[in-house]
Design a protein around this motif. Structure first.
Motif, short mmCIF file in Angstrom:
data_model
loop_
_atom_site.label_atom_id
_atom_site.label_comp_id
_atom_site.label_asym_id
_atom_site.label_seq_id
_atom_site.Cartn_x
_atom_site.Cartn_y
_atom_site.Cartn_z
N UNK A 30 0.27 -4.85 -34.55
CA UNK A 30 0.94 -3.60 -34.86
C UNK A 30 2.16 -3.69 -35.75
N UNK A 31 2.81 -2.55 -35.90
CA UNK A 31 3.88 -2.31 -36.86
C UNK A 31 3.38 -2.59 -38.28
N UNK A 32 2.42 -1.77 -38.68
CA UNK A 32 1.88 -1.86 -40.03
C UNK A 32 2.81 -1.21 -41.05
N UNK A 33 3.50 -0.17 -40.64
CA UNK A 33 4.26 0.68 -41.56
C UNK A 33 5.59 0.02 -41.93
N UNK A 117 1.96 5.25 -36.36
CA UNK A 117 1.57 6.61 -36.03
C UNK A 117 0.12 6.57 -35.52
N UNK A 118 -0.07 6.45 -34.20
CA UNK A 118 -1.41 6.27 -33.65
C UNK A 118 -2.41 7.35 -34.05
N UNK A 119 -1.96 8.59 -34.21
CA UNK A 119 -2.92 9.66 -34.51
C UNK A 119 -3.52 9.53 -35.91
N UNK A 148 -0.64 -1.64 -26.76
CA UNK A 148 0.14 -1.27 -27.94
C UNK A 148 1.38 -0.46 -27.61
N UNK A 149 2.21 -0.29 -28.64
CA UNK A 149 3.39 0.55 -28.53
C UNK A 149 4.60 -0.18 -28.00
N UNK A 156 14.57 5.42 -31.10
CA UNK A 156 13.61 6.54 -31.12
C UNK A 156 12.55 6.36 -32.21
N UNK A 157 11.93 5.20 -32.23
CA UNK A 157 10.86 4.95 -33.19
C UNK A 157 9.61 5.73 -32.78
N UNK A 158 8.63 5.89 -33.69
CA UNK A 158 7.55 6.87 -33.47
C UNK A 158 6.69 6.68 -32.23
N UNK A 159 6.37 5.41 -31.87
CA UNK A 159 5.46 5.23 -30.74
C UNK A 159 6.16 4.45 -29.62
#
Length: 255
Positions: A30-33, A117-119, A148-149, A156-159
């Motif tokens: 994770x943490x692709x962005x 952003x999982x969605x 994950x997450x 306050x990061x997105x996930x």
């Protein structure tokens, strides 16, 4: 069997093909962005939108753990820009995800990081790319579980999710040989970032799983410059697989 594992990719699509060379399977934690590049403030979504000087101020505030001021600074930047903030961010994330998912080899197994952003993931999944969260899969005769997450923080990061929700995903895995998660178990040596000079959030549920079911490995990322990258807890080897954005190389697991 040879498995290559990465985490905290943060936009490094260019390095993924080489990182997968020689692997029978590839894992991404994770943490692709890439929202903010703490070394080069001109890079990432915020750098593209607001420039290096503005991002540098945000990094300065975050590093000083002045998170309320950092959020206020961010709000002022967005107010000047105008437009629909959610749409602007999601469009930028989609552009990064398109490059990153295209660069993944097959088979790849991945989960979410705290800045993902999982969605949006389902838009980019393809045959041979398997998304797992609170689920387990057999790879080469070993059982790999994925969680994950991240947990809630002042950033306050997105996930970020509540501890009980995170713990339920860990429990749902049952016994596994390798526990793959974005954040580390809650141990001071593993959660302290020596460059940021702060303790990140680690998971007590992961630590409990280590004591209860004793997996061979716990693999994670999240802490970019850890005080300790590898630590044995009983029979379990805990490994921070590294800040892929900076290193560009995977952790290699062979059996």
């Amino acid at each position: 069997m040879r498995v290559h594992v990465v985490s905290d990719v943060h936009g490094r699509a260019d390095a993924l093909p080489a990182a997968a060379e020689g692997a029978d399977a590839f894992i991404c934690l994770g943490d692709l962005v890439l929202f903010i590049d703490y070394r080069d403030h001109s890079r990432g979504i915020m750098g593209d939108l607001f420039g290096a000087e503005a991002v540098g101020r945000m990094v300065e505030l975050r590093t000083a753990q002045r998170f309320d001021e950092a959020r206020e600074w961010s709000r002022s930047l967005w107010a000047r820009l105008g437009g629909d903030r959610t749409r602007i961010v999601e469009d930028a994330v989609r552009r990064q995800y398109a490059q990153l998912f295209a660069a993944f080899p097959t088979p790849t197994y991945l989960t979410f990081g705290n800045v993902d952003l999982p969605h949006l993931y389902p838009e980019f999944l393809r045959e041979g790319i398997t998304l797992l969260d609170g689920q387990a899969v057999d790879i080469g005769g070993w059982r790999f579980g994925f969680v994950g997450g991240g947990l809630r923080t002042p950033m306050r990061t997105p996930y970020e999710i509540d501890e009980d929700v995170f713990a339920a995903k860990v429990v749902a895995l049952g016994e596994v040989d390798v526990l793959c998660c974005h954040i580390p178990p809650h141990l001071p040596e593993l959660v302290y970032d020596v460059t940021a000079r702060r303790f990140e959030r680690g998971s007590a549920a992961i630590l409990a799983a280590i004591h209860d079911s004793r997996p061979r490995y716990v693999l994670f990322g999240h802490v970019h410059q850890p005080l300790t990258a590898r630590l044995e807890v009983g029979a379990t080897r805990c490994v921070n697989v590294g800040h892929f954005n900076a290193r560009g190389t995977p952790f290699v697991l062979e059996w």
